[in-house]
Design an enzyme around this catalytic site. Sequence first.
Site: not given
Ligand code: BG6
Ligand code: GLC
Length: 965
Positions: A590, A651, A705
């Site tokens: 995003r 992340s 994240d």
């Molecule tokens: C989102 C966050 O809502 O959730 C992201 O904004 C995060 O930063 C994510 O990585 C994690 O959930 P998913 O299911 O999208 O991996």
């Molecule tokens: C993976 C990444 C980590 C992140 C997590 C959730 O483990 O290594 O940095 O926070 O996924 O998205």
Amino acid sequence: MLGFSIFPEVSGMPHTEREELTPKENNQLLLPGGHPPMWNHMDSIGPIGLPHREGVPGCSQEGLPYPSNSSELVLECLQQFKVTGTQLQQIQARLLGSMEQALGGQASPASAVRMLPTYVGSIPHGTEQGDFVVLELGATGASLRVLWVTLMGTGGHRMEPRSQEFVIPPEVMLGPGQQLFDFAAHCLSEFLDALPVGKQGLQLGFSFSFPCHQTGLDRSTLISWTKGFRCSGVEGHDVVQLLRDAIKRHGAYNIDVVAVVNDTVGTMMGCEPGVGPCEVGLVVDTGTNACYMEEARHVAVLDEDRGRVCVSVEWGSFGDDGVLGPMLTTFDHALDRESLNPGAQRFEKMIGGLYLGELVRLVLAHLAQQGVLFGGCTSPALLSRGSILLEHVAEMEDPWAGAARVHALLQDLGLNVGASDVELVQYVCAAVFTRAARLCAAALAAVLSRLQHSREQQILQIAVATGGRVFEQHPSFLSILQETVMLLTPECDVSFIPSVDGGGRGVAMVTAVAARLAAHRHLLEETLAPFQLNREQLAAVQAQMREAMVKGLRGEASSLRMLPTYVRATPDGSERGDFLALDLGGTNFRVLLVRVTAEGVKITNQIYSIPENVAQGSGQQLFDHIVDCIVDFQQKQGLSGQSLPLGFTFSFPCRQLGLDQGILLNWTKGFSASDCEGQDIVCLLREAIGRRQAVELNVVAIVNDTVGTMMSCGYEDPRCEVGLIVGTGTNACYMEELRNVAAVAGDSGHMCINMEWGAFGDDGSLGLLRTCFDASVDQASINPGKQSFEKMISGMYLGEIVRHILLHLTSLGVLFRGQQTQRLQTRDIFKTKFLSEIESDSLALRQVRAILEDLGLPLTSDDALMVLEVCQAVSQRAAQLCGAGVAAVVEKIRENRGLEELTVSIGVDGTLYKLHPHFSSLVAATVRELAPRCVVTFLQSEDGSGKGAALVTAVACRLAQMARV
Ligand code: BG6
Ligand code: GLC
Ligand code: GLC
């Protein structure tokens, strides 16, 4: 009590010879001597009452003349037993209506028929094999039968079963239930003692012929006793359990009760394969009943939309709501009054073998008392209940029996048999039998109409398996039944097939299927057992996590990196300004515009896709793509040319040296873009911006994240000091005492630590908990040996674990009939969202099946349930492991602060956590269990971590400004 006795089987005549005796006109009955009785022609005339005479002579009373017109008086009395064609049609229609009502689940408690599903879902294929013990209780009067049945599968020849019959003493039939089941266990042992069975495990099918609510093939609650039984403490209880308990008490043999079956079902299932589908079972023995294969979608209680299920009609209770009123004779009323269950089973009491002899006796006694028979004399035997049995009536009514045999039977009853009595008694027997056969035909016609209607066939071709002593001992019963059925359902082409081994073979068939299912269940449970973690195991995970945290913070070897984030405080509400944010690494990429004002935070965002070839291509490609998306977003938002401060939620594990410096240690999840590991991500982004000369961007902060989520929730709740992600991947961050963080100088204050707990266990510490399925998933991943904890918990992997378990169960033959499909071999067909959908409480099993079928899996309803259980086991383990991790974190914070009790909030994000129906509550429950001194509130992040990244950026800008001032 009505009497029972086991008579030797009356040998029947060959069918062709019998047919010659069969009347061609349905409404006619040939009496001995070949004369149709006059009442057979009185279709239009209603039943006539008994001629009432005062002062009926006994033998002692002389003077009353023996009536010369006795045969007319007998026929006049028997007029009551006449059932007209119209009445038969009415019965057929009412019974059909009652069946449909009961199927639709609208039946009142006084419902006429019960329509009980039996959990038998298909007629046998003939492939069933093995040795089975069958115990039959309740079909044939006071006798209990034990059989040893060997099924040979398709190839082998048929083997005659061995069987033994035991008479149940009257006091056992009416005594405590335990006594009855102990008696059954005793009979079983006696039977088996004579066989060379030893101590091997035996599989038993229990034929229990009473109305029962079944909730599985081996679970069946007796609704009420019928026929001659009334044992206390059994109604409302599972009869399988009662039998198991008794066998255990007896202790002689190792017998497992695998299936419970109604006699009608055994009759139907025992039909020899090869004669076409036999989908109706009809029993007229002590009682009467039928079962048939109904479309499952029509059985409201089942909530199943495909396939068929065998339903036991329990038509014996038809008429208990009064609809049979005008058809009941005074004899029926008398019989009912004196029975064990007055008012119940009214239809059965006109048809079942237990009652036919009694009806004949009541008529004969009445006629004797009226002076019409036996010189006006009764006898003590004639006046005693149960003195005339089904076998007697069958013999007397049999036109081939001969007058001498009838004479002898009547004399045995102590009766004074006159010249014309023999023939008149045969009239009585024929009338009672004929009525029974015709009523039974009307009921069967209702079942056939139902089948024809639900299968939408113009001509229904169907085989009906028949069983029970009434068929076996009374040849004309079947002929009358057949002809009446033809008249009532001309559109059905019915063939009648006598049951094999009195239904014992059919019970063995069901038992074979049930045994197979039980074996499958055992294998399923064995497979899933390693996923069921107990408290000790979870506490050990918590302890290991705690140890790894400490080591990681100290910079010692640990699977937890415990990365400093340079975020030193959660938001205080004073942050202001407009920011750009990127959010890369979850399900969606995003770009966001975050406006932080005194009134609150306003977010505008757009989702862009990162194609797999970009995520796994070159680093340059990836970062160019990211910048393209930003440019596109700026254009759409009218932000082109502005250089807003940018916060980057990235992340993946990064070693940060400051807020705007993050060296990617290694990719995780589905990313593997080249030339990025070991590089500063902010630099890579800046370089890409440079390549796209037209834009200017001011990258201020890079945040994980978990940190973005914690900050985002922290803006609403100052107690939020932990961030948790359970989505594509899993991870947590929390506010640690700076003094504990070896990598950053300083002793006071806090720093947010990105634990990177996905890698927990990469040093082998989770070894014992990892299953072979985890190993397979790991091996097939793009980062084998890495992210052990994440691969047991997060959305990217759970579906794959499930798929590997399904493959294993298929190879064992437990699922999908053992057929490995290409579909199931396909990686990643199970997404997190399927797990969440399948496990939703509001979903019926058939919806679960629909989801799985959409995935292209060829399943049966048993498969759907097992797949659901696999999903539950996998997601439960994931949630509990996650809970153990959270418990370690909050306990550490509590101890850091030297608190007796810690109150803390956790900001959570991730599709698995948010969408799975039970994940969040299981995490919370595990934390309560393992960290009882922490009061934890879970806050779901509503705005994603982009908002948090913007807040971190805002703080950084403020600090930078202050530094400049
Ligand atoms: C989102 C966050 O809502 O959730 C992201 O904004 C995060 O930063 C994510 O990585 C994690 O959930 P998913 O299911 O999208 O991996
Ligand atoms: C993976 C990444 C980590 C992140 C997590 C959730 O483990 O290594 O940095 O926070 O996924 O998205
Ligand atoms: C009674 C029982 C029924 C059984 C029938 C024939 O009606 O309630 O379950 O099938 O007798 O034995």
